[in-house]
Design a protein around this motif. Structure first.
Motif, PDB file in Angstrom:
ATOM      1  N   SER A  10       7.161   0.910 -20.995  1.00  0.00           N
ATOM      2  CA  SER A  10       8.074   0.098 -20.195  1.00  0.00           C
ATOM      3  C   SER A  10       7.494  -1.295 -20.039  1.00  0.00           C
ATOM      4  O   SER A  10       6.276  -1.458 -19.929  1.00  0.00           O
ATOM      5  CB  SER A  10       8.279   0.728 -18.816  1.00  0.00           C
ATOM      6  N   ALA A  12       6.153  -4.617 -18.405  1.00  0.00           N
ATOM      7  CA  ALA A  12       5.470  -4.835 -17.134  1.00  0.00           C
ATOM      8  C   ALA A  12       6.434  -5.456 -16.126  1.00  0.00           C
ATOM      9  O   ALA A  12       7.243  -6.319 -16.487  1.00  0.00           O
ATOM     10  CB  ALA A  12       4.265  -5.741 -17.342  1.00  0.00           C
ATOM     11  N   PRO A  13       6.382  -5.013 -14.882  1.00  0.00           N
ATOM     12  CA  PRO A  13       7.277  -5.596 -13.874  1.00  0.00           C
ATOM     13  C   PRO A  13       6.978  -7.077 -13.682  1.00  0.00           C
ATOM     14  O   PRO A  13       5.828  -7.518 -13.778  1.00  0.00           O
ATOM     15  CB  PRO A  13       6.975  -4.797 -12.611  1.00  0.00           C
ATOM     16  N   VAL A  18       9.983  -7.831  -8.440  1.00  0.00           N
ATOM     17  CA  VAL A  18       9.438  -7.646  -7.089  1.00  0.00           C
ATOM     18  C   VAL A  18      10.375  -8.278  -6.064  1.00  0.00           C
ATOM     19  O   VAL A  18      10.676  -7.682  -5.021  1.00  0.00           O
ATOM     20  CB  VAL A  18       8.024  -8.267  -6.982  1.00  0.00           C
ATOM     21  N   ARG A  51       4.607  -4.416  -0.359  1.00  0.00           N
ATOM     22  CA  ARG A  51       4.944  -3.004  -0.583  1.00  0.00           C
ATOM     23  C   ARG A  51       5.722  -2.838  -1.881  1.00  0.00           C
ATOM     24  O   ARG A  51       5.470  -1.913  -2.673  1.00  0.00           O
ATOM     25  CB  ARG A  51       5.759  -2.460   0.594  1.00  0.00           C
ATOM     26  N   ALA A  53       5.625  -4.824  -4.479  1.00  0.00           N
ATOM     27  CA  ALA A  53       4.720  -5.093  -5.605  1.00  0.00           C
ATOM     28  C   ALA A  53       3.864  -3.876  -5.916  1.00  0.00           C
ATOM     29  O   ALA A  53       3.676  -3.505  -7.084  1.00  0.00           O
ATOM     30  CB  ALA A  53       3.841  -6.302  -5.284  1.00  0.00           C
ATOM     31  N   ARG A  54       3.355  -3.201  -4.859  1.00  0.00           N
ATOM     32  CA  ARG A  54       2.537  -2.007  -5.087  1.00  0.00           C
ATOM     33  C   ARG A  54       3.368  -0.884  -5.695  1.00  0.00           C
ATOM     34  O   ARG A  54       2.919  -0.176  -6.602  1.00  0.00           O
ATOM     35  CB  ARG A  54       1.915  -1.548  -3.767  1.00  0.00           C
ATOM     36  N   ALA A  55       4.584  -0.726  -5.200  1.00  0.00           N
ATOM     37  CA  ALA A  55       5.445   0.355  -5.708  1.00  0.00           C
ATOM     38  C   ALA A  55       5.777   0.156  -7.183  1.00  0.00           C
ATOM     39  O   ALA A  55       5.860   1.130  -7.949  1.00  0.00           O
ATOM     40  CB  ALA A  55       6.726   0.426  -4.874  1.00  0.00           C
ATOM     41  N   LEU A  56       5.967  -1.090  -7.583  1.00  0.00           N
ATOM     42  CA  LEU A  56       6.321  -1.379  -8.975  1.00  0.00           C
ATOM     43  C   LEU A  56       5.098  -1.482  -9.888  1.00  0.00           C
ATOM     44  O   LEU A  56       5.231  -1.489 -11.113  1.00  0.00           O
ATOM     45  CB  LEU A  56       7.103  -2.696  -9.049  1.00  0.00           C
ATOM     46  N   GLY A  57       3.891  -1.565  -9.275  1.00  0.00           N
ATOM     47  CA  GLY A  57       2.690  -1.768 -10.092  1.00  0.00           C
ATOM     48  C   GLY A  57       2.585  -3.185 -10.619  1.00  0.00           C
ATOM     49  O   GLY A  57       2.046  -3.415 -11.708  1.00  0.00           O
ATOM     50  N   TYR A  58       3.077  -4.145  -9.847  1.00  0.00           N
ATOM     51  CA  TYR A  58       3.076  -5.545 -10.296  1.00  0.00           C
ATOM     52  C   TYR A  58       1.679  -6.143 -10.221  1.00  0.00           C
ATOM     53  O   TYR A  58       0.956  -5.970  -9.232  1.00  0.00           O
ATOM     54  CB  TYR A  58       4.032  -6.367  -9.432  1.00  0.00           C
ATOM     55  N   GLN A  59       1.281  -6.856 -11.275  1.00  0.00           N
ATOM     56  CA  GLN A  59       0.024  -7.593 -11.310  1.00  0.00           C
ATOM     57  C   GLN A  59       0.322  -9.061 -11.567  1.00  0.00           C
ATOM     58  O   GLN A  59       0.932  -9.403 -12.582  1.00  0.00           O
ATOM     59  CB  GLN A  59      -0.882  -7.071 -12.432  1.00  0.00           C
TER      60      GLN A  59
END
Length: 347
Positions: A10, A12-13, A18, A51, A53-59
């Motif tokens: 997939s 990357a977010p 976000v 929250r 960003a963490r849920a989506l795994g955003y870096q």
């Protein structure tokens, strides 16, 4: 039987993902995820974005951000010897200020080697650090002069360079050495030596000069001042051996730092001398675990964590206001009296 289709990872977010998940504008999401701008929005909105960003795994893409803003959020910390116990508290002090400000700290060790120092600083600059905190300065330091001329933002810590207007944070060496000499003189010592650090460093020079003034103020001789080539236990031991061979009447020593003082302990063990009965010793810095020595070492305590924190604050000030005049800060020190000092023998 048909082969299964290869699966594709997939994508990357993105920041837009976000923002949509948090129900805010992309610019608001960007501010929430940047510690430097987070205070510009409400705490609840910031929490909602983080929250999401963490849920989506955003870096965050720090490279893209640095290209856009010309800011990398990184600072270089140049240390001469990471095995010296006085530097970890300085590092923690630096991090305690820079990390909440949104900066990462790159730490390099020079081993007190000029070529390694040049290579390490070149490496930091290639990573586009925004500024440097440097604890390796010598009195005459062409590399730092060159960096200053190039406009590199720097703060010196526990060191200064002659005729170079760069912000610096140091402990009050003069007051510390004067307190050490006064303590020994008050105990009745009249033959007090100073095992100085390298006189090529501002710290070694300042403490040696302070010692000379202090013993003169007490009417004591000022010719007992051997120099150590390095701020190390082995060099302290060498200087102490030479001192005892040439000046056997010495009853007290003010060491340039705690490691040099530890070298004195080694020589006492070799020669069957008792500390403090035969020779009293005072260190400088108050490294960890000195109270566990036998005897516990009397020393001058320097607030190393605060040295690091103040250097970081000064660098942030310099980055935010490049035209701010360079200033130096002197932090107070204190004499910690333990078991390595006592009155000289009277027999």
């Amino acid at each position: 039987m048909s082969n299964p289709r290869p699966s594709h990872p997939s994508p990357a977010p993105t920041l837009r993902d976000v923002a949509e998940a948090a129900g805010v504008h992309t610019a608001t999401a960007s501010r929430a995820l940047n510690p430097k701008t987070r205070q510009q929005i409400s705490a609840e909105t910031a929490r909602r974005v983080m929250r999401a960003a963490r849920a989506l795994g955003y870096q965050p893409n720090s490279v893209a951000r640095s290209l856009k803003t010309s800011r990398t959020g990184t600072v270089g910390l140049v240390i001469p010897d990471l095995t010296n116990p006085l530097f970890p508290p300085i590092v923690r002090g630096v991090e305690s200020v820079l990390e909440p400000g949104g900066y990462n700290v790159w730490i390099v060790n020079t081993d007190n080697d000029e070529e390694r120092e040049r290579a390490q600083i070149d490496s930091l600059r290639s990573r586009q650090v925004e500024g440097l905190i440097i604890a390796t300065a010598r009195l005459d330091h062409p590399l730092l002069r060159h960096l200053h001329e190039q406009g590199v933002r720097m703060v010196l810590i526990n060191r200064q360079v002659e005729n170079l207007r760069v912000p610096a944070v140091t402990g009050d060496d003069v007051t510390g050495v004067a307190a050490a000499v006064h303590h020994l003189a008050a105990l009745g010592h009249t033959r007090i030596a100073h095992l100085s650090g390298p006189l090529s460093t501002s710290t070694g020079r300042a403490r040696a000069r302070a010692f000379r003034h202090a013993v003169r103020d007490h009417g004591l001789p000022d010719d007992l001042m051997p120099e150590c080539a390095h701020w190390s236990e082995s060099d302290g031991a060498t200087a102490m051996r030479n001192l005892l061979d040439r000046s056997p009447g010495v009853t007290a020593v003010v060491a340039g730092n705690d490691l040099i003082a530890l070298g004195c302990y080694d020589v006492f063990a070799e020669r069957g001398l008792s500390c403090p009965d035969d020779v009293s010793v005072i260190g400088f810095n108050d490294m960890p675990f000195l109270d566990k020595l036998r005897p516990p070492l009397t020393t001058v305590a320097v607030p190393h964590h605060e040295l690091g924190a103040e250097a970081a604050r000064m660098l942030l000030d310099t980055l935010d206001t490049p035209d701010r005049p360079a200033r130096s800060i002197l932090l107070p020190v204190s004499l910690v009296v333990r078991g390595s000092t006592a009155a000289p023998r009277t027999d």
